[in-house]
Scaffold this active site. Structure first.
Site, PDB file in Angstrom:
ATOM      1  N   ASP A   7       0.942  -0.611  -0.595  1.00  0.00           N
ATOM      2  CA  ASP A   7      -0.616   0.369   0.186  1.00  0.00           C
ATOM      3  C   ASP A   7       0.689   0.858  -0.069  1.00  0.00           C
ATOM      4  O   ASP A   7       1.844   1.007  -0.441  1.00  0.00           O
ATOM      5  CB  ASP A   7      -0.674   0.114   0.990  1.00  0.00           C
ATOM      6  CG  ASP A   7      -0.690  -0.081   2.453  1.00  0.00           C
ATOM      7  OD1 ASP A   7       0.755   0.152   2.567  1.00  0.00           O
ATOM      8  OD2 ASP A   7      -0.888   0.799   3.660  1.00  0.00           O
ATOM      9  N   HIS A   8       0.519   2.258   0.198  1.00  0.00           N
ATOM     10  CA  HIS A   8       0.674   3.918   0.425  1.00  0.00           C
ATOM     11  C   HIS A   8       2.109   3.474   1.476  1.00  0.00           C
ATOM     12  O   HIS A   8       3.341   4.229   1.255  1.00  0.00           O
ATOM     13  CB  HIS A   8      -0.130   4.876  -0.064  1.00  0.00           C
ATOM     14  CG  HIS A   8      -0.366   5.016   1.442  1.00  0.00           C
ATOM     15  ND1 HIS A   8      -1.435   3.916   2.057  1.00  0.00           N
ATOM     16  CD2 HIS A   8      -0.283   5.395   2.579  1.00  0.00           C
ATOM     17  CE1 HIS A   8      -2.595   3.882   2.778  1.00  0.00           C
ATOM     18  NE2 HIS A   8      -1.935   4.921   3.387  1.00  0.00           N
ATOM     19  N   CYS A  64       2.840  -2.655   3.884  1.00  0.00           N
ATOM     20  CA  CYS A  64       1.681  -1.831   3.790  1.00  0.00           C
ATOM     21  C   CYS A  64       3.515  -0.855   5.429  1.00  0.00           C
ATOM     22  O   CYS A  64       3.946  -1.605   5.981  1.00  0.00           O
ATOM     23  CB  CYS A  64       1.029  -2.432   4.815  1.00  0.00           C
ATOM     24  SG  CYS A  64       0.574  -2.746   6.286  1.00  0.00           S
ATOM     25  N   GLY A  65       2.785  -0.368   6.380  1.00  0.00           N
ATOM     26  CA  GLY A  65       3.656   1.179   6.871  1.00  0.00           C
ATOM     27  C   GLY A  65       3.787  -0.324   7.912  1.00  0.00           C
ATOM     28  O   GLY A  65       5.028   0.126   8.900  1.00  0.00           O
ATOM     29  N   THR A  66       3.164  -0.336   8.712  1.00  0.00           N
ATOM     30  CA  THR A  66       3.790  -1.796   9.760  1.00  0.00           C
ATOM     31  C   THR A  66       3.739  -3.241   8.802  1.00  0.00           C
ATOM     32  O   THR A  66       4.735  -3.873  10.177  1.00  0.00           O
ATOM     33  CB  THR A  66       1.794  -1.948  11.038  1.00  0.00           C
ATOM     34  OG1 THR A  66       0.681  -2.618  10.118  1.00  0.00           O
ATOM     35  CG2 THR A  66       1.932  -0.722  11.148  1.00  0.00           C
ATOM     36  N   GLY A  67       2.871  -3.540   8.602  1.00  0.00           N
ATOM     37  CA  GLY A  67       3.543  -5.185   7.474  1.00  0.00           C
ATOM     38  C   GLY A  67       1.576  -6.318   8.671  1.00  0.00           C
ATOM     39  O   GLY A  67       1.717  -7.220   7.575  1.00  0.00           O
ATOM     40  N   ILE A  68       1.044  -5.496   9.191  1.00  0.00           N
ATOM     41  CA  ILE A  68       0.696  -6.149   9.866  1.00  0.00           C
ATOM     42  C   ILE A  68      -1.094  -6.002   9.428  1.00  0.00           C
ATOM     43  O   ILE A  68      -0.871  -7.780   8.712  1.00  0.00           O
ATOM     44  CB  ILE A  68       0.325  -5.033  11.362  1.00  0.00           C
ATOM     45  CG1 ILE A  68       0.928  -5.780  12.408  1.00  0.00           C
ATOM     46  CG2 ILE A  68      -0.811  -5.991  12.473  1.00  0.00           C
ATOM     47  CD1 ILE A  68       0.916  -4.581  13.381  1.00  0.00           C
ATOM     48  N   GLY A  69      -2.005  -5.121   9.095  1.00  0.00           N
ATOM     49  CA  GLY A  69      -3.028  -5.228   7.920  1.00  0.00           C
ATOM     50  C   GLY A  69      -3.387  -6.296   6.719  1.00  0.00           C
ATOM     51  O   GLY A  69      -3.344  -6.887   6.165  1.00  0.00           O
ATOM     52  N   HIS A  97      11.250 -23.569   9.869  1.00  0.00           N
ATOM     53  CA  HIS A  97      10.265 -24.490  10.192  1.00  0.00           C
ATOM     54  C   HIS A  97       8.622 -23.861   9.879  1.00  0.00           C
ATOM     55  O   HIS A  97       7.816 -25.350   9.707  1.00  0.00           O
ATOM     56  CB  HIS A  97      10.230 -23.375  11.635  1.00  0.00           C
ATOM     57  CG  HIS A  97      11.545 -23.795  12.448  1.00  0.00           C
ATOM     58  ND1 HIS A  97      11.096 -23.458  13.831  1.00  0.00           N
ATOM     59  CD2 HIS A  97      12.537 -23.874  12.245  1.00  0.00           C
ATOM     60  CE1 HIS A  97      12.412 -23.432  13.832  1.00  0.00           C
ATOM     61  NE2 HIS A  97      13.300 -24.012  13.120  1.00  0.00           N
ATOM     62  N   ARG A 132       8.812 -33.158  11.581  1.00  0.00           N
ATOM     63  CA  ARG A 132       7.503 -32.257  12.712  1.00  0.00           C
ATOM     64  C   ARG A 132       7.404 -31.019  11.510  1.00  0.00           C
ATOM     65  O   ARG A 132       6.145 -30.738  12.760  1.00  0.00           O
ATOM     66  CB  ARG A 132       8.678 -31.918  14.234  1.00  0.00           C
ATOM     67  CG  ARG A 132       9.980 -31.011  13.846  1.00  0.00           C
ATOM     68  CD  ARG A 132      10.347 -30.941  15.299  1.00  0.00           C
ATOM     69  NE  ARG A 132      11.639 -30.312  15.130  1.00  0.00           N
ATOM     70  CZ  ARG A 132      13.090 -29.214  14.281  1.00  0.00           C
ATOM     71  NH1 ARG A 132      12.998 -31.137  13.607  1.00  0.00           N
ATOM     72  NH2 ARG A 132      13.924 -29.001  14.888  1.00  0.00           N
ATOM     73  N   HIS A 133       8.226 -30.368  11.391  1.00  0.00           N
ATOM     74  CA  HIS A 133       7.343 -28.812  10.711  1.00  0.00           C
ATOM     75  C   HIS A 133       6.577 -29.384   9.654  1.00  0.00           C
ATOM     76  O   HIS A 133       5.483 -28.335   9.521  1.00  0.00           O
ATOM     77  CB  HIS A 133       9.051 -28.348  10.144  1.00  0.00           C
ATOM     78  CG  HIS A 133       9.468 -27.272  11.266  1.00  0.00           C
ATOM     79  ND1 HIS A 133       9.561 -27.347  12.764  1.00  0.00           N
ATOM     80  CD2 HIS A 133      11.122 -27.915  11.201  1.00  0.00           C
ATOM     81  CE1 HIS A 133      10.330 -26.663  13.218  1.00  0.00           C
ATOM     82  NE2 HIS A 133      11.341 -27.077  12.009  1.00  0.00           N
TER      83      HIS A 133
END
Ligand code: RB5
Length: 143
Positions: A7-8, A64-69, A97, A132-133
């Protein structure tokens, strides 16, 4: 083929990443956005997630700004494992992993120098293929 989306808040960093990939002759498709004008990050997360789902691209990078959304949105798609990374240790571990197929970063969180190292680590680290992974990853998809 790498799918890129932002995004921006991630536009400037995506430009740096494109230059970096160009220098290494790594092919990518840029799914936008195309400027710093405000846009809605889910649109671009969905484009990249679908490009991976349909096999057009093997991995993605979302910013994005935080990478979260943008990572929250991508992770709603079946088969997408988006990892929000702010350091190289996590970028390596999530490939080893989690077999993460999308790297998410925050353009307002990490500087370009660190972000490019994170990109290199993410793209150059293979999945461990440890039993396991594999088991844990298959459990992610179960209800
Ligand atoms: C846009 O201002 C910002 O909310 C977005 O880039 C992202 O940080 C959301 O998670």
């Amino acid at each position: 083929m790498i799918a890129l989306g932002c995004d921006h808040g991630g536009f400037e960093l995506k430009q740096e990443i494109k230059k970096h990939l160009d220098q290494q002759n790594i092919e990518y498709i840029d799914y936008g956005c195309d400027s710093q004008e405000a846009v809605d990050y889910p649109i671009y997360a969905k484009k990249v997630a679908r490009a991976i789902q349909n096999g057009e691209c093997e991995k993605g990078i979302l910013i994005c700004g935080t990478g979260i959304g943008i990572s929250i949105t991508a992770n709603k798609f079946k088969g997408i494992r988006a990892a929000l990374c702010t350091d190289c240790f996590s970028a390596e571990a999530t490939r080893l992993h989690n077999d993460a197929n999308v790297l998410a970063m925050g353009g307002r969180v990490v500087g370009a120098g660190l972000a490019l190292k994170i990109v290199d680590t993410f793209l150059n680290t293979p999945f461990s293929n440890d039993e396991r992974h594999i088991r844990r990853i298959s459990q992610i998809e179960e209800d």
